[in-house]
Design an enzyme around this catalytic site. Sequence first.
Site, PDB file in Angstrom:
ATOM      1  N   TYR A 188      -5.927  -1.350  -6.893  1.00 62.37           N
ATOM      2  CA  TYR A 188      -5.352  -2.527  -6.240  1.00 62.37           C
ATOM      3  C   TYR A 188      -4.820  -2.220  -4.843  1.00 62.37           C
ATOM      4  O   TYR A 188      -4.681  -1.075  -4.460  1.00 62.37           O
ATOM      5  CB  TYR A 188      -4.328  -3.244  -7.097  1.00 62.37           C
ATOM      6  N   GLU A 189      -4.563  -3.301  -4.098  1.00 66.70           N
ATOM      7  CA  GLU A 189      -4.215  -3.229  -2.671  1.00 66.70           C
ATOM      8  C   GLU A 189      -5.328  -2.588  -1.842  1.00 66.70           C
ATOM      9  O   GLU A 189      -5.082  -2.011  -0.786  1.00 66.70           O
ATOM     10  CB  GLU A 189      -2.897  -2.476  -2.455  1.00 66.70           C
ATOM     11  N   GLY A 190      -6.555  -2.702  -2.311  1.00 66.43           N
ATOM     12  CA  GLY A 190      -7.703  -2.122  -1.627  1.00 66.43           C
ATOM     13  C   GLY A 190      -8.061  -0.789  -2.230  1.00 66.43           C
ATOM     14  O   GLY A 190      -7.268   0.147  -2.261  1.00 66.43           O
ATOM     15  N   ARG A 194       0.829  -1.208   0.000  1.00 65.70           N
ATOM     16  CA  ARG A 194       0.000   0.000   0.000  1.00 65.70           C
ATOM     17  C   ARG A 194       0.863   1.258   0.000  1.00 65.70           C
ATOM     18  O   ARG A 194       0.521   2.246  -0.661  1.00 65.70           O
ATOM     19  CB  ARG A 194      -0.941  -0.031   1.208  1.00 65.70           C
ATOM     20  N   GLN A 240      -9.885   1.571   1.655  1.00 66.12           N
ATOM     21  CA  GLN A 240      -8.907   2.266   2.498  1.00 66.12           C
ATOM     22  C   GLN A 240      -9.602   3.264   3.425  1.00 66.12           C
ATOM     23  O   GLN A 240      -9.209   3.442   4.583  1.00 66.12           O
ATOM     24  CB  GLN A 240      -7.877   2.998   1.630  1.00 66.12           C
TER      25      GLN A 240
END
Length: 596
Positions: A439-441, A295, A446
């Site tokens: 991506y990565e949330g 992130r 977030q």
Amino acid sequence: MSNYQTPLRDINFTLFELLDYAGHCSLIGQPALDSELANAFLTEAARFSETVLAPLGPLGDRAGCQLIDGKVITPPGFKEAYQQYCDAGWPTLSRSGLYGGQGLPQSLGIVLSEILGTPNWAWGMYVGLSQGAMHTIETHGSQRQKQQYLPSLISGRWTGTMCLTESQAGSDLGLLKTKAEICADGSYKITGTKIFISSGDHDLAENIVHIVLARLPDAPQGTKGISLFVVPKILVNDSGELLERNKIHCSAIEHKMGIHGNATCVLNFDGAIGWLLGDVNKGLNQMFTFMNLARIGSGLQGLAHGELGYQIARRYARERLQARSANGPKHPDKAADPIIVHPDVRRMLLTQKVLVEGIRMLCYFATLKMDLSQHSVELPGRDNATDLLGILTPIVKAFSTEVGFESANLAVQCLGGHGYIREWGLEQNLRDCRIATLYEGTTGIQALDLLGRKIIGSGGKTLVMLATEIADFCIDCANSEQLAQHVTQLATLNQEWQQLGLDIAAKAQENPDEIGAAAVDYLMYSGYLVLAYLWLRAEKVARMQLVLAAEDANFYKAKLASADFYFARILPRTAGLVQAIKSGADNLMNLPDDSF
């Protein structure tokens, strides 16, 4: 046509003048790392980035990756660049000296990631994910696993990935179906299909170490029943020597909007042999070691595309002749004035400049907290940094990618029609940037993490910690007439930020949807506020340097002008966010689903 130049002067300012990197390194037991040594690393990285990686950026976009006979072939030049990267020792920079690394701070590795990734993010992803795999094995692996995998990962002979996503699960990892069955020898057979696996297969290195989430047969349902496994593409013995190919194959490469030079793979695990990493059913918590580093890396992607776009737009605006200044010709000897004289072009350029330099400060600020959370010589310093890193990580990931995309988009606008065609590289930059908010949330996920878990979930503890740091700095600056206006502005919004968090928490007790309704606006408010804090710190440093008659006075004067622009033109965006937050959830939830 990017002609990318690494912004070493601003990197140096952010690290050593704004954030006192030399002093920071002493706090984590690295007193020998001064600006001279760090700049030696960064200058050589800049040379490699500008001369080797930058020319490959557009070539990788056009050629893409190919899947031939079950093997992924990266674009021409990528493999050779990777070998140069390994030969120079870059993979070892911030990794443990016990397994061949140089043992330098992880924050320095993050700066290296910006330098290498900005002109060619697709290539940079191959090496970035490897750092995450190393960090996860260092943190959770057994001694045997560390000895098996870390030396070859750290040297760059092998690379790593993270394998989370499945087609039916997406961000809801509790729905994943990949299964792990224990074997008589203590290994596990991993069976399932993972999608969207960046760098999932390629021809750069001799092996790929996959960090995989899977579920044991008797595991609880949901996220509490997930375990973490290390699954190599090619099996290895205890000494790390290669054996036979594991039962993993890439069945497809995703056809996507951007980052064509990076292979985004569908990976099939057909009873592949893997080993438990960490504890049974604790896999999701352990995977956050990888995910949180990724992130921060995503936040860097927002910075990278914003920086690259800004450099192209700035150069174009200085050279492109069109129309005359409203105040009369600035270059009467030319057919027209450069478009940089026009207020609206300057608005776009300044917006890019203050957002890019601001998120550089934000990303580096967070990575220093990461160093302290792992290596502070004082235990209270570790705990404090861990809490602050927790609240900063979703801001870095989501806010940096959102405003990074805004900056990349403004760069296209600065060039008009020329920005829309391939020649200038801005359309690729914008396409490559778009994934960063996903991506990565996603930004929404977030935001829920920030507001729901980190702030409300902690009873406001983390919010108070960061707000107190900001408030203390405002108090330190209270006697400065030059800083007074900006100090008052920041202090007022800092109090409002805390009150907004309390108000949302109170409303959520009656209606839990209030958290989701406010989350993204609150996260963006948080980002603008933290950037204001960092811009005020930068302004203070710049004013001090000008008093001391610094040689590069124009650099510091530009910082002052940028801070003025940020506080006058960007920070007021928070007012609209407040109105949206206070409007509540009803205007989102009252419309029946079938009326959309």
